[in-house]
Write a protein that holds these residues in place. Structure first.
Motif: not given
Length: 57
Positions: A51-57, A31-35, A23-28
């Motif tokens: 599974g709707k996108t192939g993007k890995v972040k 929170d890092a998404f540019p406004p 949960l901590t990593e998910d929130q980080q």
């Protein structure tokens, strides 16, 4: 062994420690998404769980 140490130190189960870490990593990540791109990145991030996108972040 580190998980067992953390759980003992925090007085929690190993499952609770893992849940807190996730949960901590998910929130980080959120929170890092540019406004100015929040909505797009938020949608992409959650679409990856479905599974709707192939993007890995």
């Amino acid at each position: 062994m580190a998980l067992a140490r953390l759980a003992r130190h925090k007085g929690a189960s190993q499952r609770q420690i893992i849940e807190r870490l996730i949960l901590t990593e998910d929130q980080q990540i959120i929170d890092a998404f540019p406004p100015d791109q929040f909505d797009e990145q938020f949608d992409d991030y959650f679409a990856a769980n479905q599974g709707k996108t192939g993007k890995v972040k």
